[in-house]
Design an enzyme around this catalytic site. Structure first.
Site, short mmCIF file in Angstrom:
data_model
loop_
_atom_site.label_atom_id
_atom_site.label_comp_id
_atom_site.label_asym_id
_atom_site.label_seq_id
_atom_site.Cartn_x
_atom_site.Cartn_y
_atom_site.Cartn_z
N ARG A 51 1.33 -1.21 -0.11
CA ARG A 51 -0.27 -0.19 0.12
C ARG A 51 1.01 1.38 0.10
O ARG A 51 0.75 2.27 -0.42
CB ARG A 51 -0.82 0.11 1.26
CG ARG A 51 -1.56 1.59 1.38
CD ARG A 51 -2.81 1.05 2.05
NE ARG A 51 -2.46 0.78 3.48
CZ ARG A 51 -2.29 0.04 4.38
NH1 ARG A 51 -1.23 1.11 5.07
NH2 ARG A 51 -2.02 -0.66 5.01
N TYR A 103 -17.37 16.97 -14.03
CA TYR A 103 -17.99 15.00 -13.80
C TYR A 103 -19.00 14.41 -13.29
O TYR A 103 -18.88 15.47 -11.66
CB TYR A 103 -16.53 14.06 -13.91
CG TYR A 103 -17.02 13.31 -13.54
CD1 TYR A 103 -17.37 12.62 -14.79
CD2 TYR A 103 -16.57 12.15 -12.29
CE1 TYR A 103 -17.37 10.51 -14.37
CE2 TYR A 103 -16.63 10.77 -12.39
CZ TYR A 103 -17.59 10.35 -13.26
OH TYR A 103 -17.49 8.82 -13.62
N ASP A 176 -8.35 19.25 -12.88
CA ASP A 176 -8.86 18.06 -13.15
C ASP A 176 -8.77 17.86 -14.65
O ASP A 176 -9.04 18.33 -15.49
CB ASP A 176 -9.62 17.71 -13.34
CG ASP A 176 -10.41 16.20 -13.72
OD1 ASP A 176 -10.08 15.65 -14.15
OD2 ASP A 176 -11.59 15.56 -13.10
N LYS A 201 -9.11 6.99 -19.01
CA LYS A 201 -9.48 7.88 -19.78
C LYS A 201 -7.95 7.47 -20.61
O LYS A 201 -7.88 6.88 -20.88
CB LYS A 201 -9.73 9.49 -19.44
CG LYS A 201 -11.07 9.05 -18.41
CD LYS A 201 -12.69 8.61 -18.94
CE LYS A 201 -13.04 8.04 -17.09
NZ LYS A 201 -14.01 9.55 -16.47
#
Ligand SMILES: *Cc1c(COP(=O)(O)O)cnc(C)c1O
Length: 385
Positions: A51, A103, A176, A201
């Site tokens: 992690r 978004y 973003d 994306k």
């Protein structure tokens, strides 16, 4: 040649990605091990627990930083995993001024934090600098959150101008950059502090991996977020990191192809009497076309346009043959989206409509098929509207 003098496509393939030290593997191996041997307590080779850090992820993170022109990058399990880590950094008494056309999932997450934790979130039309100024004057602001181009209306915010206003007011700026990608726009170079991506994306580029990322100009700020990345735990799997890296290798060449497709489709839409408005920053008719020209080196592959109503949008979507009606964007294949019932259904209808996302709106992610086939597909579907 140093990594900093390499041009974009060269960096996408080589920066932060030397052949692997032990075997010479040209592509970074997928290190699945979740834990790493220590020679004595507390003495590691730089990796301790999966992690906290992973060698495959580390290569992706260095590459992301290089492409955005930052000092460090962090990879996450999804774009929203990156966003929740970003929002987490300021606590519950924070104030966020966010662009109003975002978004749907971003809107939902910020709205949730507002409802559950009392985070002060103000959504502002950032195409007007005066509105940003007013919002910053209203109260002390921790974070200015920009999306540009926006999802789904392809609005453009002036990143340099807004960053100046935000910094003068003592706020941090995050952008973003999912729609543009660093191949076309580098917000850190325009003055932003943090860049956010849904690597699901364009960076992944093949609709086969979920991922997110943050990139930072300031190394100290990046360290704070590396601590949070480990604390929150929304990290990607090593295999996912490998897939995103693999996508990044062809990013620039794909972005040029996406743009060629979008131009061909925009041409059809702009000349159709059935289309009320076409939203594409590459069109001279786009209200922020000049800002887009200044801060982007290309206009990307996303287009939205408006038909008369929901029924017309439905007929168009069902008639498509090459475009697939599906959520998401940025893959090699062309996708069509009806925001009101798909990607932005989580935004209440009255808020959606007030922001200009009407029921007849269709969003297209233009893939890298032959642009003429995409233009033909849109033309024939418009005939059936
Ligand atoms: C998809 C998307 C997100 C969310 O990313 P996920 O990877 O789906 O969590 C954030 N911002 C934009 C602009 C997006 O398109």
């Amino acid at each position: 040649m140093s990594e900093n003098t390499m041009r974009f496509s060269t960096r996408a393939i080589h920066a932060g990605q030397p052949p692997e030290a032990v075997t010479g593997a040209v592509n970074v191996p997928i290190f699945l091990s979740t834990t790493f041997a220590q020679s004595s307590p507390g003495q590691s080779k730089g990796f301790v627990y999966g992690r906290t850090g992973n060698p495959t992820r580390a290569v992706l993170e260095r590459t992301l930083a290089q492409l955005e022109g930052g000092t460090a990058g962090l990879a996450f399990a999804s774009g929203l995993g990156a966003l929740v880590t970003l929002v987490e950094s300021f606590g519950s008494r924070q104030r966020i001024v966010a662009i109003d056309d975002v978004y749907g999932g971003t809107w939902r997450l910020l709205d949730h934090h507002h409802r559950k934790f009392g985070v002060d979130v103000e959504f502002v039309d950032m195409t007007e600098l005066a509105s940003v100024r007013t919002a910053l004057r209203r109260a002390r602001t921790d974070l200015v959150y920009i999306e540009s181009p926006t999802n789904p209306l392809l609005r453009i915010a002036d990143i340099a101008a807004i960053s100046k206003l935000a910094h003068a007011a003592g706020a941090r700026v995050a952008v973003d950059n999912t729609f543009a990608t660093p191949a076309l726009q580098r917000p850190l170079e325009l003055g932003a502090d943090i860049v956010l991506h849904s690597t699901t994306k364009y960076l992944g580029g093949h609709s086969d991996v979920l991922g997110g990322a943050l990139a930072f100009r300031d190394a100290k700020l990046a360290q704070e977020y590396a601590w949070l990345q480990n604390t929150v735990g929304a990290v990607p799997s090593p295999f996912d990191c490998f897939l995103v890296l693999r996508g990044i290798h062809t990013l620039e060449i794909r972005m040029h192809a996406h743009e060629a497709s979008a131009r061909a489709v925009a041409e059809v839409l702009e000349h159709s009497p059935k289309v009320r408005t076409t939203y594409y920053p590459g069109l001279a008719s786009h209200p922020q076309h000049r800002i887009a020209r200044r801060q982007m080196s290309g206009f990307g592959g996303m287009i939205s346009f408006e038909l008369s109503n929901r029924a017309a949008a439905g007929r168009f979507a069902r008639a498509l043959r090459v475009f697939t009606l599906a959520e998401s964007l940025g893959g090699v294949e062309s996708l069509a989206d009806h925001p009101a019932s798909m990607t932005h259904a989580s935004v209440p209808p009255e808020i959606r409509r007030a922001r200009g996302v009407r029921d007849g709106l269709i969003r297209l992610s233009c893939g890298i098929e032959d642009p003429a086939d995409l233009a033909d597909d849109v033309r024939q579907a418009l005939r059936r509207v």
